[in-house]
Design a protein around this motif. Sequence first.
Motif, mmCIF file in Angstrom:
data_model
loop_
_atom_site.group_PDB
_atom_site.id
_atom_site.type_symbol
_atom_site.label_atom_id
_atom_site.label_comp_id
_atom_site.label_asym_id
_atom_site.label_seq_id
_atom_site.Cartn_x
_atom_site.Cartn_y
_atom_site.Cartn_z
ATOM 1 N N THR A 102 47.504 43.079 22.338
ATOM 2 C CA THR A 102 47.038 44.194 23.161
ATOM 3 C C THR A 102 45.835 43.773 23.988
ATOM 4 N N ASP A 103 44.902 43.056 23.359
ATOM 5 C CA ASP A 103 43.726 42.559 24.071
ATOM 6 C C ASP A 103 44.139 41.601 25.186
ATOM 7 N N LEU A 104 45.068 40.709 24.900
ATOM 8 C CA LEU A 104 45.533 39.758 25.917
ATOM 9 C C LEU A 104 46.218 40.489 27.076
ATOM 10 N N ARG A 105 47.000 41.496 26.754
ATOM 11 C CA ARG A 105 47.667 42.257 27.812
ATOM 12 C C ARG A 105 46.643 42.932 28.723
ATOM 13 N N SER A 106 45.602 43.504 28.127
ATOM 14 C CA SER A 106 44.581 44.154 28.956
ATOM 15 C C SER A 106 43.835 43.117 29.796
ATOM 16 N N ARG A 107 43.572 41.949 29.223
ATOM 17 C CA ARG A 107 42.917 40.884 29.995
ATOM 18 C C ARG A 107 43.803 40.418 31.145
ATOM 19 N N VAL A 108 45.093 40.256 30.883
ATOM 20 C CA VAL A 108 46.030 39.839 31.932
ATOM 21 C C VAL A 108 46.057 40.889 33.031
ATOM 22 N N GLY A 109 46.041 42.167 32.655
ATOM 23 C CA GLY A 109 46.030 43.249 33.645
ATOM 24 C C GLY A 109 44.783 43.194 34.509
ATOM 25 N N ARG A 110 43.623 42.970 33.872
ATOM 26 C CA ARG A 110 42.377 42.868 34.634
ATOM 27 C C ARG A 110 42.403 41.641 35.542
ATOM 28 N N CYS A 111 42.945 40.527 35.033
ATOM 29 C CA CYS A 111 43.043 39.313 35.853
ATOM 30 C C CYS A 111 43.963 39.546 37.049
ATOM 31 N N ASP A 112 45.089 40.215 36.816
ATOM 32 C CA ASP A 112 46.004 40.510 37.916
ATOM 33 C C ASP A 112 45.325 41.364 38.978
ATOM 34 N N ALA A 113 44.565 42.362 38.541
ATOM 35 C CA ALA A 113 43.856 43.226 39.499
ATOM 36 C C ALA A 113 42.817 42.417 40.267
ATOM 37 N N SER A 114 42.095 41.547 39.565
ATOM 38 C CA SER A 114 41.092 40.712 40.243
ATOM 39 C C SER A 114 41.749 39.756 41.222
ATOM 40 N N ILE A 115 42.873 39.182 40.850
ATOM 41 C CA ILE A 115 43.589 38.262 41.740
ATOM 42 C C ILE A 115 44.066 39.008 42.986
ATOM 43 N N ALA A 116 44.579 40.212 42.812
ATOM 44 C CA ALA A 116 45.030 41.003 43.963
ATOM 45 C C ALA A 116 43.861 41.329 44.882
ATOM 46 N N LYS A 117 42.726 41.688 44.284
ATOM 47 C CA LYS A 117 41.532 42.007 45.073
ATOM 48 C C LYS A 117 41.051 40.770 45.832
ATOM 49 N N LEU A 118 40.993 39.626 45.140
ATOM 50 C CA LEU A 118 40.558 38.388 45.791
ATOM 51 C C LEU A 118 41.550 37.965 46.876
ATOM 52 N N SER A 119 42.820 38.166 46.633
ATOM 53 C CA SER A 119 43.838 37.834 47.630
ATOM 54 C C SER A 119 43.640 38.668 48.894
ATOM 55 N N THR A 120 43.367 39.953 48.720
ATOM 56 C CA THR A 120 43.117 40.832 49.870
ATOM 57 C C THR A 120 41.864 40.390 50.609
ATOM 58 N N GLN A 121 40.814 40.064 49.875
ATOM 59 C CA GLN A 121 39.577 39.606 50.499
ATOM 60 C C GLN A 121 39.802 38.287 51.246
ATOM 61 N N MET A 122 40.561 37.360 50.635
ATOM 62 C CA MET A 122 40.825 36.072 51.282
ATOM 63 C C MET A 122 41.631 36.276 52.566
ATOM 64 N N ARG A 123 42.597 37.174 52.535
ATOM 65 C CA ARG A 123 43.380 37.463 53.730
ATOM 66 C C ARG A 123 42.470 37.984 54.843
ATOM 67 N N GLY A 124 41.553 38.877 54.466
ATOM 68 C CA GLY A 124 40.595 39.405 55.451
ATOM 69 C C GLY A 124 39.703 38.295 56.007
ATOM 70 N N ILE A 125 39.251 37.403 55.120
ATOM 71 C CA ILE A 125 38.395 36.293 55.561
ATOM 72 C C ILE A 125 39.173 35.376 56.494
ATOM 73 N N PHE A 126 40.428 35.051 56.146
ATOM 74 C CA PHE A 126 41.239 34.195 57.024
ATOM 75 C C PHE A 126 41.449 34.848 58.397
ATOM 76 N N GLU A 127 41.670 36.161 58.399
ATOM 77 C CA GLU A 127 41.840 36.866 59.675
ATOM 78 C C GLU A 127 40.549 36.815 60.477
ATOM 79 N N SER A 128 39.406 37.014 59.809
ATOM 80 C CA SER A 128 38.108 36.952 60.504
ATOM 81 C C SER A 128 37.863 35.563 61.067
ATOM 82 N N VAL A 129 38.152 34.531 60.257
ATOM 83 C CA VAL A 129 37.968 33.159 60.718
ATOM 84 C C VAL A 129 38.897 32.878 61.894
ATOM 85 N N SER A 130 40.116 33.356 61.816
ATOM 86 C CA SER A 130 41.077 33.169 62.910
ATOM 87 C C SER A 130 40.578 33.856 64.179
#
Length: 186
Positions: A121-149
Amino acid sequence: MSLRGRHLVPYMPGSYDEGSHYQGNDGRLLQRERTSQVLVDKARRLNDDFLVTLSNPGNILQAAEAKALLKEHIQTITTTVATLSKDIEVLESQMMIREQSHKQSNHSVKNLELHHVGSITDLRSRVGRCDASIAKLSTQMRGIFESVSNLSKQLQDLSKNLSETIMDTSTKVCFSLFLCIKFNIS
């Protein structure tokens, strides 16, 4: 029948040191079963001897021998019952030990299972938090790439405009110099 050479409990040779602990227990149980069987067989023989002695009309010597056979039969039966009682006690204690061991094993397995369920259960919650963080970072990286472009595009446009302005200014300066030189010479 003579009582000489008869022993109350027969000697049963056996090795208790062979094999593992469980094989030793099995060997001891087998040895006890054999001893019990020998005692029961002896009691039956004594009973048969006693009945044969009683059925023959005889003298005082036969009556004494019958009495001795009966006494030995009673002792053998008593010994057999005592041996069987000890065997039963040993088996009961072994059963209690095994049952207690089984209960402890079950309890340990349940505790381990609960621990694993909690860990999963603890691992599942950690994986969920990691997935959310990865999605957030992915969105931020996309924004940064667009800004750099966009910045790169703006820099190219500025560089192009600057080059055009420099060329235009250079052309004007050259033309002005040409005109100055031409009018000054003339």
